[in-house]
Scaffold this motif. Structure first.
Motif, PDB file in Angstrom:
ATOM      1  N   GLU A 228      13.988  13.171 -35.435  1.00 23.53           N
ATOM      2  CA  GLU A 228      14.267  14.210 -36.436  1.00 23.53           C
ATOM      3  C   GLU A 228      14.765  13.607 -37.742  1.00 23.53           C
ATOM      4  O   GLU A 228      15.271  12.474 -37.777  1.00 23.53           O
ATOM      5  CB  GLU A 228      15.298  15.200 -35.890  1.00 23.53           C
ATOM      6  CG  GLU A 228      16.586  14.563 -35.393  1.00 23.53           C
ATOM      7  CD  GLU A 228      17.598  14.341 -36.481  1.00 23.53           C
ATOM      8  OE1 GLU A 228      18.276  13.308 -36.468  1.00 23.53           O
ATOM      9  OE2 GLU A 228      17.708  15.201 -37.371  1.00 23.53           O
ATOM     10  N   SER A 229      14.613  14.380 -38.805  1.00 21.91           N
ATOM     11  CA  SER A 229      15.096  13.962 -40.116  1.00 21.91           C
ATOM     12  C   SER A 229      16.574  14.298 -40.230  1.00 21.91           C
ATOM     13  O   SER A 229      16.968  15.453 -40.158  1.00 21.91           O
ATOM     14  CB  SER A 229      14.316  14.682 -41.228  1.00 21.91           C
ATOM     15  OG  SER A 229      12.941  14.373 -41.134  1.00 21.91           O
ATOM     16  N   ASN A 231      20.235  15.365 -41.125  1.00 22.89           N
ATOM     17  CA  ASN A 231      20.862  16.312 -42.059  1.00 22.89           C
ATOM     18  C   ASN A 231      19.916  17.412 -42.535  1.00 22.89           C
ATOM     19  O   ASN A 231      20.172  18.053 -43.542  1.00 22.89           O
ATOM     20  CB  ASN A 231      21.430  15.564 -43.284  1.00 22.89           C
ATOM     21  CG  ASN A 231      22.306  14.396 -42.894  1.00 22.89           C
ATOM     22  OD1 ASN A 231      23.119  14.508 -41.989  1.00 22.89           O
ATOM     23  ND2 ASN A 231      22.134  13.265 -43.564  1.00 22.89           N
ATOM     24  N   THR A 232      18.817  17.641 -41.803  1.00 23.34           N
ATOM     25  CA  THR A 232      17.843  18.649 -42.230  1.00 23.34           C
ATOM     26  C   THR A 232      17.608  19.646 -41.097  1.00 23.34           C
ATOM     27  O   THR A 232      16.818  19.399 -40.186  1.00 23.34           O
ATOM     28  CB  THR A 232      16.498  17.999 -42.629  1.00 23.34           C
ATOM     29  OG1 THR A 232      16.744  16.958 -43.563  1.00 23.34           O
ATOM     30  CG2 THR A 232      15.573  19.037 -43.245  1.00 23.34           C
ATOM     31  N   ARG A 233      18.312  20.769 -41.162  1.00 22.95           N
ATOM     32  CA  ARG A 233      18.206  21.764 -40.091  1.00 22.95           C
ATOM     33  C   ARG A 233      16.802  22.339 -39.987  1.00 22.95           C
ATOM     34  O   ARG A 233      16.312  22.624 -38.901  1.00 22.95           O
ATOM     35  CB  ARG A 233      19.215  22.888 -40.359  1.00 22.95           C
ATOM     36  CG  ARG A 233      19.381  23.863 -39.215  1.00 22.95           C
ATOM     37  CD  ARG A 233      20.518  24.847 -39.521  1.00 22.95           C
ATOM     38  NE  ARG A 233      20.843  25.628 -38.356  1.00 22.95           N
ATOM     39  CZ  ARG A 233      20.201  26.726 -37.974  1.00 22.95           C
ATOM     40  NH1 ARG A 233      19.188  27.166 -38.709  1.00 22.95           N
ATOM     41  NH2 ARG A 233      20.564  27.389 -36.901  1.00 22.95           N
ATOM     42  N   LEU A 235      14.078  20.924 -40.283  1.00 26.57           N
ATOM     43  CA  LEU A 235      13.156  19.999 -39.624  1.00 26.57           C
ATOM     44  C   LEU A 235      13.720  19.522 -38.286  1.00 26.57           C
ATOM     45  O   LEU A 235      13.472  18.391 -37.855  1.00 26.57           O
ATOM     46  CB  LEU A 235      12.875  18.793 -40.537  1.00 26.57           C
ATOM     47  CG  LEU A 235      12.200  19.112 -41.876  1.00 26.57           C
ATOM     48  CD1 LEU A 235      12.026  17.844 -42.694  1.00 26.57           C
ATOM     49  CD2 LEU A 235      10.863  19.802 -41.648  1.00 26.57           C
ATOM     50  N   TYR A 258      19.801  17.285 -35.791  1.00 25.47           N
ATOM     51  CA  TYR A 258      19.459  18.643 -35.364  1.00 25.47           C
ATOM     52  C   TYR A 258      18.335  18.619 -34.335  1.00 25.47           C
ATOM     53  O   TYR A 258      17.316  17.951 -34.538  1.00 25.47           O
ATOM     54  CB  TYR A 258      19.026  19.493 -36.565  1.00 25.47           C
ATOM     55  CG  TYR A 258      20.143  19.851 -37.508  1.00 25.47           C
ATOM     56  CD1 TYR A 258      20.978  20.936 -37.244  1.00 25.47           C
ATOM     57  CD2 TYR A 258      20.364  19.110 -38.659  1.00 25.47           C
ATOM     58  CE1 TYR A 258      22.007  21.265 -38.116  1.00 25.47           C
ATOM     59  CE2 TYR A 258      21.392  19.431 -39.539  1.00 25.47           C
ATOM     60  CZ  TYR A 258      22.209  20.516 -39.264  1.00 25.47           C
ATOM     61  OH  TYR A 258      23.220  20.838 -40.116  1.00 25.47           O
TER      62      TYR A 258
END
Length: 311
Positions: A228-229, A231-233, A235, A258
């Motif tokens: 996952e990326s 700090n990007t909810r 994604l 996330y």
């Protein structure tokens, strides 16, 4: 401690009385009845009847859960699908099937997707294969205390209710979802055929160890790597399977990972975040809108565990 609540007589009774008993036992208000001075954290319902879960019963269960009470119910003894019996088919309950001495489904036990797990219930073909239980010798009134062998899912259900009570004793702050997760995530595998008996046989010791954090090693299952990326909810990495171990890294205090899980209604998500000895991570379970449903913020080197139900 035990709070006995009588809702049925020798000739049966009314669903409304059962619902009132559920509400009152958990500390709710019932018109014309004094308040319960000792609200229960676990309700054992060794009872049931054929039919759909009616609104009155479901509302009472919802009320009990909202007050922090775990509701454990018998699957039934008709050798039929438990989905046709109430309160076994209600939402928000732990429905219990019965196993015999060999660990397979007792021939009489109800079964099916409504069942969460199983416990010893005895076998009616041999009396001493039953559950040796407290009784009373009186026939028309109280008599001498005695013991007798009984069989049925009504005997299996108290095993699970007792295990739930031990979990709460080990962690008094445990939520209903956390207790359910502790029970369902620590079951023993069936040593004999038990189709439709849920996830396994209740294991009280393992459930207590689970809620105390004695073992954070998840059961065997799928292992995936974090992609996952950070700090990007939006994604969030989709995770599927049961159980799943996710291997990942968190390199800075600003790193937030996330993961997204699709959870069917009535099911519980249990998660454990295991750090190394020198790291302090926190675990949050959120719904689709970002509302925090459960969290764990233990200190350095301590595993975090949380559970939430889609209900």
């Amino acid at each position: 401690k035990v709070v006995p609540v009588r809702v049925l007589g020798k000739c049966g009774g009314y669903t409304s009385d059962i619902a009132d008993g559920i509400t009152w036992a958990a500390g709710g208000t019932v018109a014309g009845v004094p308040a319960n001075a000792n609200p229960a954290r676990v309700l054992n319902l060794s009872l049931g009847g054929e039919g759909a879960c009616d609104t009155t019963t479901q509302n009472a269960i919802n009320t009990a859960r909202s007050r922090g009470a775990v509701v454990v119910v018998a699957a039934g003894n008709d050798n039929l699908d438990a989905s046709a019996f109430s309160p076994a088919n209600c939402q928000g309950v732990i429905t219990v099937a019965a196993v015999n001495r060999k660990g397979g489904r007792a021939w009489y036990s109800n079964f099916g997707t409504s069942v969460e797990l199983a416990a010893p219930g005895g076998d009616t073909t041999i009396e001493t294969d039953g559950i040796y239980s407290t009784l009373n010798a009186g026939t028309k009134g109280p008599g001498a205390d005695n013991y007798a062998y009984y069989q049925g899912t009504s005997m299996a259900t108290p095993h699970v209710a007792g295990a739930a009570a031990l979990v709460i004793a080990a962690k008094p702050t445990a939520t209903v979802a956390e207790v359910e997760a502790a029970l369902l995530n620590t079951v023993r595998p069936f040593p004999a055929t038990c189709t439709g008996c849920g996830k396994g046989i209740v294991d009280a010791y393992a459930a207590v160890q689970y809620v105390k954090g004695g073992s954070t090693t998840p059961p065997s299952g799928t292992t995936v790597s974090e992609v996952e990326s950070n700090n990007t909810r939006a994604l969030a990495q989709s995770i599927s399977g049961n159980p799943v171990t996710v291997n990942g890294t968190m390199s800075a205090s600003t790193d937030v990972d996330y993961f997204k899980v699709s959870l069917p209604a009535g099911k519980t998500l249990a998660a454990v975040l295991a750090p190394n000895a020198s790291s302090d991570y926190d675990l949050y379970i959120e719904n689709a809108t970002g509302t925090v449903l459960a969290k764990s913020e233990n200190g350095t080197g301590a595993a975090d565990s949380a559970a939430a139900e889609n209900f």
